[in-house]
Scaffold this active site. Structure first.
Site, short mmCIF file in Angstrom:
data_model
loop_
_atom_site.label_atom_id
_atom_site.label_comp_id
_atom_site.label_asym_id
_atom_site.label_seq_id
_atom_site.Cartn_x
_atom_site.Cartn_y
_atom_site.Cartn_z
N LYS A 213 0.85 -1.20 0.00
CA LYS A 213 0.00 0.00 0.00
C LYS A 213 0.88 1.24 0.00
CE LYS A 213 -2.40 3.19 2.69
NZ LYS A 213 -1.94 4.16 1.74
N GLU B 210 8.98 1.07 11.36
CA GLU B 210 10.03 2.09 11.22
C GLU B 210 9.30 3.41 11.33
OE1 GLU B 210 13.14 1.53 10.77
OE2 GLU B 210 13.22 -0.50 9.92
N CYS C 151 13.15 10.30 7.81
CA CYS C 151 12.90 9.87 9.20
C CYS C 151 14.17 10.01 10.04
CB CYS C 151 12.35 8.47 9.25
SG CYS C 151 13.27 7.30 8.28
N GLU D 100 8.85 15.61 16.01
CA GLU D 100 9.32 15.43 14.64
C GLU D 100 8.59 16.42 13.73
OE1 GLU D 100 8.23 11.81 12.32
OE2 GLU D 100 10.38 11.74 11.90
P1 NAI Z 1 1.27 8.43 8.13
O1 NAI Z 1 1.95 7.67 9.20
O2 NAI Z 1 -0.16 8.84 8.34
O3 NAI Z 1 1.33 7.62 6.75
C1 NAI Z 1 2.16 6.50 6.49
C2 NAI Z 1 1.33 5.38 5.84
O4 NAI Z 1 0.33 4.94 6.74
C3 NAI Z 1 0.60 5.81 4.57
O5 NAI Z 1 0.61 4.76 3.63
C4 NAI Z 1 -0.79 6.06 5.08
O6 NAI Z 1 -1.81 5.94 4.10
C5 NAI Z 1 -0.94 4.97 6.13
N1 NAI Z 1 -1.98 5.28 7.12
C6 NAI Z 1 -2.40 6.52 7.50
N2 NAI Z 1 -3.38 6.41 8.42
C7 NAI Z 1 -3.60 5.09 8.62
C8 NAI Z 1 -4.49 4.35 9.44
N3 NAI Z 1 -5.38 4.96 10.24
N4 NAI Z 1 -4.42 3.00 9.41
C9 NAI Z 1 -3.55 2.38 8.60
N5 NAI Z 1 -2.69 3.02 7.79
C10 NAI Z 1 -2.70 4.36 7.79
O7 NAI Z 1 2.12 9.73 7.81
P2 NAI Z 1 1.59 11.15 7.27
O8 NAI Z 1 0.25 11.49 7.85
O9 NAI Z 1 1.64 11.12 5.82
O10 NAI Z 1 2.70 12.12 7.87
C11 NAI Z 1 2.56 12.59 9.19
C12 NAI Z 1 3.87 12.65 9.90
O11 NAI Z 1 4.37 11.34 10.01
C13 NAI Z 1 4.97 13.43 9.21
O12 NAI Z 1 4.91 14.78 9.47
C14 NAI Z 1 6.18 12.79 9.80
O13 NAI Z 1 6.46 13.37 11.05
C15 NAI Z 1 5.78 11.34 9.99
N6 NAI Z 1 6.25 10.48 8.90
C16 NAI Z 1 7.33 9.72 9.12
C17 NAI Z 1 7.85 8.94 8.11
C18 NAI Z 1 9.06 8.11 8.32
O14 NAI Z 1 9.75 7.80 7.35
N7 NAI Z 1 9.36 7.68 9.51
C19 NAI Z 1 7.27 8.96 6.75
C20 NAI Z 1 6.09 9.76 6.64
C21 NAI Z 1 5.63 10.49 7.68
#
Ligand code: NAI
Ligand code: MG
Length: 505
Positions: free
Chosen positions: A195, A271, A306, A404
């Site tokens: 996904k 991660e 990250c 973050e």
């Molecule tokens: P997110 O954690 O919401 O998204 C990551 C993945 O999880 C995406 O594929 C998303 O569709 C999925 N997802 C979102 N909500 C979900 C749910 N309720 N159940 C299952 N899957 C779900 O990240 P987002 O909202 O895009 O970014 C928010 C913050 O997260 C950023 O500002 C950053 O701080 C952090 N982040 C960290 C990352 C890393 O590499 N560690 C990558 C992206 C975001």
């Protein structure tokens, strides 16, 4: 490996972006397909605000269909029980195909996320090919174990694929994060449902077609674009999925732990976020090199990394000099059109992320002293650009020093004693990476031992390699991507005992 000309002209990439073909449908059981209910969502170019296309917005019915296909393919054994040399061949072909389509994939990645084409074409896409090649190469060289238990029995420890693996990935390195999860899972013999993030589905959808071309059988590799609640949550909760590899926010990572506990206790490998420290001692050999690395550590990929070193700890004795060098180094990251090879930084991934980063910058203005940046720029482009931003005199307990931000925002803090900086660096809910600058070998080793993180780079920043594990401790997560250790997440150990009658009957 295919040799590529390395096009240096902006015009080359502008033309490539105009001509690139978008695949917008899901990929289930070996075929591209619309979402079961026909829903789509807008795919936006954050550097211009333009809509690139409409992508299938999958839901529960599509997840059910993909799980059924993945389970059937797993049980059929064409991939899960074949000679691993066959998997090796297919994954090496996939690596070659990713390289052959490097420019198309790089353009898709840049249009979808706003990241620089310079990085997509030289790091993201070749880096993803290398991951498929690494795990493909390795998978037929993993040996099982026979245990010395005496002559009356034979005991073996064999590794078996866990079954159906979900890979839920973010938007900052879309194809790379997909490869970090899918390559070891596939190489180990699992069937996979990927996904991609809703902000960046295009490269994963293109990859699906290449996987089929490479000979990965139908049902073994599926891609479901869509939103978190509609696709991510059903993957987390599905009784037919045995394991999920996730990269993203700590908040959603925690939800996956709860999806698992509410459903079938599937293995969850996380991660998540970070607030990594970059620590400069006065005995660092080359302060200018350290300043360049500190700028790269926070401004590379718009700070959407990250393991970004978003907290800079500088010893008080060198603080003034180092700040001057840092401000100079930051000038190389001036944002611009991501398709232009001269741009120093690209666009933020979305309006939402831009708003989140700007609201942290507003908090920072009340908590610390703004040294540079702090504003949205290039607004006439319609794109999401933020100037490289540095705050100084930051308190280690303030919001900008603890949360973050995931954008080009650096907090500069100072210290006097080694023990003090260790304490401040470790006072974080996160523990992903750290960078330490010193010429004192004893200190380097002491620091590496004392920092509670997954990776430490000494006199370098954020070293990552296929052969070394990447991942964190504390609320940065539990999984390790890359290296041979990544196989362990997608394999179960089986013990078999066979009693042996010593004299033939
Ligand atoms: P997110 O954690 O919401 O998204 C990551 C993945 O999880 C995406 O594929 C998303 O569709 C999925 N997802 C979102 N909500 C979900 C749910 N309720 N159940 C299952 N899957 C779900 O990240 P987002 O909202 O895009 O970014 C928010 C913050 O997260 C950023 O500002 C950053 O701080 C952090 N982040 C960290 C990352 C890393 O590499 N560690 C990558 C992206 C975001
Ligand atoms: Mg989200």
């Amino acid at each position: 490996m295919t040799a590529h000309p390395s096009p240096r002209r902006h015009a080359y990439w502008t033309d490539a972006a105009r001509e690139v073909r978008l695949e917008t449908r899901a990929f289930i059981n070996g075929d591209y397909a619309n979402a079961a209910d026909g829903q789509v969502f807008d795919c936006v170019n954050p550097a211009t605000g333009e809509i690139l296309g409409h992508v299938a917005a999958c839901g529960q019915a599509d997840v059910d269909r993909a799980v059924a296909a993945a389970r059937n393919s797993f049980e059929a054994g064409r991939w899960s029980r074949c000679d691993p040399a066959i998997r090796r061949g297919a994954l090496l072909r996939l690596a070659d195909l990713v390289e052959e389509h490097r420019d198309e994939l790089a353009v898709l990645e840049t249009l979808d996320t706003g990241k620089l084409i310079r990085d997509s074409a030289t790091l993201d896409i070749p880096g993803s090919a290398a991951v498929f090649r690494f795990f493909g190469e390795a998978c037929d060289k993993l040996l099982d174990e026979a245990v010395p238990v005496g002559s009356g029995a034979l005991a073996t420890i064999t590794r078996e694929p866990v079954g159906v693996v979900g890979a839920v990935v973010p938007w900052n390195f879309p194809l790379k994060m997909a490869s970090w999860k899918c390559a070891p899972a596939l190489a180990a013999g699992n069937s996979v449902i990927l996904k991609p993030a809703e902000q960046s589905p295009l490269s994963a959808l293109f990859l699906a077609g290449l996987a089929a071309e490479a000979g990965i059988p139908p049902g073994v590799f599926n891609v479901l674009p869509g939103f978190g609640p509609e696709v991510g949550a059903p993957i987390g909760l599905h009784p037919g999925i045995d394991c999920v590899g996730f990269t993203g926010s700590t908040e959603i990572g925690k939800r996956f732990l709860s999806y698992s506990s509410q459903s079938n206790m599937k293995r969850i490998w996380l991660e998540c976020g970070g607030k990594s420290a970059f620590i400069v001692f006065p005995d660092a050999r080359d302060l200018n090199a350290a300043a360049q690395a500190a700028a790269a550590g926070i401004f590379f990929n718009q700070g959407e990394v990250c393991s970004a070193t978003s907290r800079l700890f500088v010893h008080e004795d060198i603080r003034a000099d180092f700040t001057t060098l840092l401000l100079e180094a930051a000038k190389a990251y001036s944002p611009g059109n991501p398709l232009d090879l001269a741009s120093g930084m690209g666009a933020m991934v979305s309006e939402e992320q831009t708003g989140r980063v700007l609201s942290y910058i507003d908090k920072g203005r009340n908590e610390a002293e703004l040294l540079c940046g702090g504003t949205r720029v290039l607004t006439d482009t319609g794109g999401c650009f933020i100037a490289p931003t540095i705050f100084t005199n930051v308190d280690s307990r303030s919001v900008i020093a603890t949360e973050e931000i995931f954008g080009p925002v650096l907090s500069v803090l100072s210290f006097r004693e080694e023990a003090e900086v260790v304490q401040m660096a470790n006072a974080s809910q996160y523990g992903l990476g750290a960078s330490v600058w010193t010429q004192n070998l004893d200190r380097a080793v002491r620091m590496s031992r004392a920092l509670h993180v997954g990776s430490v780079s000494v006199n370098a920043v954020d070293n990552v390699d296929l052969r070394t594990p990447f991942g964190g401790v504390k609320q940065s997560g539990n999984g390790r991507d890359l290296s041979l250790h990544a196989f362990e997440k997608y394999l179960d150990l089986k013990t078999t005992w066979i009693s042996i009658q010593e004299a033939a009957a």
